[in-house]
Design a protein around this motif. Structure first.
Motif, PDB file in Angstrom:
ATOM      1  N   SER A 171       0.620  -1.031   0.036  1.00 14.63           N
ATOM      2  CA  SER A 171       0.374   0.079   0.497  1.00 14.63           C
ATOM      3  C   SER A 171       0.850   1.345   0.326  1.00 14.63           C
ATOM      4  N   TYR A 172       1.755   1.392  -0.443  1.00 15.46           N
ATOM      5  CA  TYR A 172       2.672   1.949   0.511  1.00 15.46           C
ATOM      6  C   TYR A 172       3.531   2.818  -1.287  1.00 15.46           C
TER       7      TYR A 172
ATOM      8  N   GLU B 168       0.390  19.674   8.215  1.00 12.08           N
ATOM      9  CA  GLU B 168      -1.209  19.395   8.984  1.00 12.08           C
ATOM     10  C   GLU B 168      -0.920  20.150  10.473  1.00 12.08           C
ATOM     11  N   ASP B 169      -2.027  20.586  10.525  1.00 12.07           N
ATOM     12  CA  ASP B 169      -3.350  21.459  11.517  1.00 12.07           C
ATOM     13  C   ASP B 169      -1.962  22.601  11.350  1.00 12.07           C
TER      14      ASP B 169
ATOM     15  N   ILE C   4      -1.937   9.913  -0.249  1.00 10.64           N
ATOM     16  CA  ILE C   4      -1.299  10.956  -1.763  1.00 10.64           C
ATOM     17  C   ILE C   4      -2.533  11.637  -1.904  1.00 10.64           C
ATOM     18  N   LEU C   5      -3.321  11.552  -1.064  1.00 12.68           N
ATOM     19  CA  LEU C   5      -4.534  12.515  -0.726  1.00 12.68           C
ATOM     20  C   LEU C   5      -4.502  14.187  -0.633  1.00 12.68           C
ATOM     21  N   SER C   6      -3.311  13.839   0.501  1.00 14.53           N
ATOM     22  CA  SER C   6      -3.352  15.493   1.094  1.00 14.53           C
ATOM     23  C   SER C   6      -1.959  16.399   0.307  1.00 14.53           C
ATOM     24  N   ASN C   7      -2.418  17.359   0.069  1.00 14.18           N
ATOM     25  CA  ASN C   7      -1.265  18.003  -0.636  1.00 14.18           C
ATOM     26  C   ASN C   7       0.209  18.477   0.110  1.00 14.18           C
TER      27      ASN C   7
ATOM     28  N   THR D  74      -0.752  12.464  -7.215  1.00 16.14           N
ATOM     29  CA  THR D  74      -1.622  12.345  -8.091  1.00 16.14           C
ATOM     30  C   THR D  74      -1.623  12.733  -9.671  1.00 16.14           C
TER      31      THR D  74
ATOM     32  N   LYS E  47      -5.023  -1.313  -6.634  1.00 19.47           N
ATOM     33  CA  LYS E  47      -6.569  -0.448  -7.272  1.00 19.47           C
ATOM     34  C   LYS E  47      -6.586   0.895  -7.260  1.00 19.47           C
ATOM     35  N   TYR E  48      -5.544   1.715  -7.758  1.00 23.95           N
ATOM     36  CA  TYR E  48      -6.040   2.808  -8.567  1.00 23.95           C
ATOM     37  C   TYR E  48      -6.159   3.076  -9.697  1.00 23.95           C
TER      38      TYR E  48
ATOM     39  N   LYS F  88      -6.806   2.381 -15.771  1.00 25.57           N
ATOM     40  CA  LYS F  88      -6.795   4.029 -15.751  1.00 25.57           C
ATOM     41  C   LYS F  88      -5.789   3.915 -16.502  1.00 25.57           C
TER      42      LYS F  88
ATOM     43  N   PHE G 248      -8.247  11.057 -13.882  1.00 23.75           N
ATOM     44  CA  PHE G 248      -7.976  11.951 -11.987  1.00 23.75           C
ATOM     45  C   PHE G 248      -6.468  11.529 -11.976  1.00 23.75           C
ATOM     46  N   PHE G 249      -5.781  10.512 -12.992  1.00 22.17           N
ATOM     47  CA  PHE G 249      -4.580  10.824 -12.771  1.00 22.17           C
ATOM     48  C   PHE G 249      -3.244  10.937 -13.642  1.00 22.17           C
TER      49      PHE G 249
ATOM     50  N   TYR H 270     -11.601   2.397  -2.413  1.00 25.36           N
ATOM     51  CA  TYR H 270     -10.889   1.802  -2.724  1.00 25.36           C
ATOM     52  C   TYR H 270      -9.804   1.011  -1.615  1.00 25.36           C
TER      53      TYR H 270
ATOM     54  N   GLN I 266      -9.222  13.732   5.544  1.00 26.02           N
ATOM     55  CA  GLN I 266      -8.289  15.166   4.389  1.00 26.02           C
ATOM     56  C   GLN I 266      -9.065  15.737   3.093  1.00 26.02           C
TER      57      GLN I 266
ATOM     58  N   LYS J  82     -11.052  18.303  10.720  1.00 23.12           N
ATOM     59  CA  LYS J  82     -10.207  18.087  11.802  1.00 23.12           C
ATOM     60  C   LYS J  82     -10.953  17.453  12.718  1.00 23.12           C
TER      61      LYS J  82
END
Lengths: 461, 128
Positions: A57-58, A83-84, A106-109, A129, A163-164, A168, A217-218, B45, B115, B120
């Motif tokens: 999953s990495y 983060e915060d 992979i979601l966060s900026n 992405t 999966k991703y 695609k 998307f990707f 997923y 996210q 938060k």
């Protein structure tokens, strides 16, 4: 005190202004909004790409400098997340000329930051992405479809079981003739077809494949090229050759099916039809006669074996004489069996044949040459028992003898002589098939009558 | 002079009042399109994998449900409901009785949800 209060008020307002300006702590941006757009221009020219699910999953991020940094300068690349209120950075691992880091989110900026000893940290925003580099396709194979004259190129990609990026990706297939120019085809599927008419006959070709995110998307860059696969096109096929091959195949199939059908038919009808026609069975006399003869209603023995007829009285016949008997000789009187007019011919011993005396048919007439026993003779004639002795011709005897027309005293007729049978050696019984003998007439014995003995019984109805 | 300190320290409460406070509300707002795209291409997923892993523990329910909360997905409160569910699921990260893989996947889904929604949690630092 009042003066101090005013100073503190101004100070607090100033601090508040600074706090609002700087935002979160730890920020060194000149803009004050957390970005580094107007920061000091740098040689921060790096090229990065990400690989999703490269290990379980990495995901990974790989960066390298477009221009090699000057020597004797240590640079550090770090991937930072906001983060915060914190800015969390992870240093990338240096591998030869590239920097590598694996992560799960992979979601966060994210930001990519460069640190050096001489310069302050410089960061740049990064969207994982949008810089995806798929893994290399593999297992490239070429299959020729003779009927359609097409070359099917099929390949595989590791993302098919991830999966991703599953479904695609867009794949690019490059092919060329030997040492020629490359031609490309793009397809979202894992196989493409090359028309044979577009290729040279009997030529060597080379093909390879690579992949890229389709952009829904990707987004990202092309993967590395797969290993090349070589194949050779076929020679030009003659139309007649193809046609003859097709005809040959069809004929072979038909021949095989016909042979199978013949084998089945032969096996089915061999015993009943084929074998009797090719090797007819010779008729069996016994069976034939048995089929011809009608079976008697009662329990009659149907057999030609004389042993089965041991109970039957057999009248032996010495010889066969001419038919010169008087009609009135045979008179049915006492014995029930004497309804049958009988004629005897010689002085041989006689035996009654019970089988003949079928009461159901009293009209049976039998002519035979035989020797009547005395008892039967008297019974028929109605006279006292007199022994017909040798040479003793009494009145009764004379009558008897006369009635039968047997010369008594002349021409050597001898009663006591052993019965001499006819030429066939058998007493001749005329076969009667429901018809009576013509009265006063004695048929001349012939050879046919001598043979018809047992069978005549069957015809006595 | 005690008045000096009183004259200084009253600024602190003022600063606390006037300083921008980061509330726990989500900032995604009406960006539903972006939320949907990220969910369809990435988060879905991971959620499916977590559901498949949960099937292995279907019969292992909590014997003593403590303070069980029921999460309702009310209209116009979907984001808040998801935030609350994700933040509560992060609590399982430190539960040693649950398998490591499951805790890791649950944390991944929770963090991914937060996210995507740009939300938060309270005490989120500790959970993460």
């Amino acid at each position: 005190v009042l003066r101090m209060t005013r100073m503190s008020t101004v100070l607090s307002i100033f601090v508040l202004f600074l706090h609002t300006t700087f935002g979160e702590s730890g920020c060194t941006s000149v803009d004050g909004d957390g970005t580094f757009g107007d920061d000091e221009p740098d040689n921060f020219d790096i090229n990065c790409f990400s690989q999703l699910e490269f290990k379980d999953s990495y995901s990974s991020l790989t960066c390298n400098f477009m221009e090699p940094p000057p020597d004797n300068t240590n640079y550090t690349l770090a991937l930072c997340n906001k983060e915060d209120s914190n800015y969390v950075c992870f240093n990338m691992e240096k591998r030869e000329d590239a920097y590598f880091l694996q992560f799960t989110d992979i979601l966060s900026n994210k930001d990519i930051c460069m640190d050096s000893e001489t310069k302050r940290r410089v960061c740049r925003s990064l969207v994982v992405t949008d810089m995806v580099k798929p893994e290399v396709p593999f297992n490239v194979n070429v299959t020729y479809q003779k009927e359609a004259n097409e070359y099917l190129i099929h390949y595989s990609t590791p993302h098919s079981w991830k999966k991703y990026l599953q479904d695609k990706l867009i794949h690019q297939i490059a092919y060329r003739q030997e040492e020629g120019t490359w031609k490309t085809i793009e397809s979202p599927y894992l196989q493409v077809k090359l028309l044979g008419k577009n290729l040279e006959n009997d030529a060597s070709y080379e093909v390879k494949v690579r992949s890229q995110p389709n952009g829904d998307f990707f987004r990202g860059t092309w993967s590395e090229w797969s290993a090349s696969k070589s194949f050779r096109t076929t020679r030009e096929q003659n139309f007649m050759e193809n046609y003859s091959n097709v005809v040959l195949v069809i004929l072979s199939i038909l021949g095989f099916m016909l042979s199978v059908v013949m084998i089945v038919l032969i096996g089915t009808f061999w015993e009943n039809r084929i074998k009797p026609a090719v090797w007819p069975n010779l008729p069996d006399h016994k069976k034939t006669l048995e089929q011809l003869c009608k079976k008697p209603k009662n329990n009659f023995d149907i057999s030609f074996n004389p042993e089965n007829f041991g109970y039957v009285h057999i009248h032996k016949v010495d010889d066969i004489q001419a038919k010169t008997e008087q009609e009135s000789f045979l008179q049915p009187s006492n014995a029930p069996e004497t309804n049958l007019p009988e004629k005897f011919r010689s002085g041989s011993d006689l035996k009654m044949i019970p089988a003949m005396t079928d009461k159901s048919n009293p009209n049976l007439s039998v002519t035979y040459g035989g020797i009547w026993p005395n008892e039967a003779l008297h019974k028929i004639l109605g006279t006292s028992q007199t022994t017909v002795t040798e040479g003793n011709c009494g009145s009764s005897t004379y009558e008897v003898c006369h009635s039968i027309g047997v010369p008594l005293h002349d021409d050597g007729f001898n009663h006591s002589s052993t019965p001499s049978l006819g030429p066939s050696g058998q007493p001749g019984l005329e076969p009667v098939n429901g018809d009576t003998m013509p009265t006063g007439e004695m048929r001349s014995p012939n050879n046919e009558e001598a043979y018809v003995t047992m069978s005549s019984f069957y015809k006595v109805q | 002079n005690p008045a000096f300190f009183r004259s200084i320290f009253w600024v602190v409460p003022l600063l606390l009042v006037l300083s921008p406070v980061n509330s726990s509300s989500c900032t995604m707002g009406n960006k539903t399109t972006e939320i949907r795209v990220k969910y369809e291409n990435i988060l879905s997923y991971d959620i499916n994998e977590l559901v498949n892993m949960s099937a292995e523990y279907r019969d292992r329910c909590c014997r003593k449900p403590r303070n069980s909360k029921v999460f309702f997905c009310n209209d116009t409160q979907e984001i808040e409901s998801l935030q609350s569910m994700a933040c509560n699921m992060l609590r399982f990260f430190h539960k040693q009785k649950i398998s490591k893989d499951f805790r890791w996947k649950a944390a991944l889904v929770s963090c991914g949800t937060l996210q995507v929604l740009q939300c938060k949690c309270e005490r989120q630092k500790k959970e993460k």
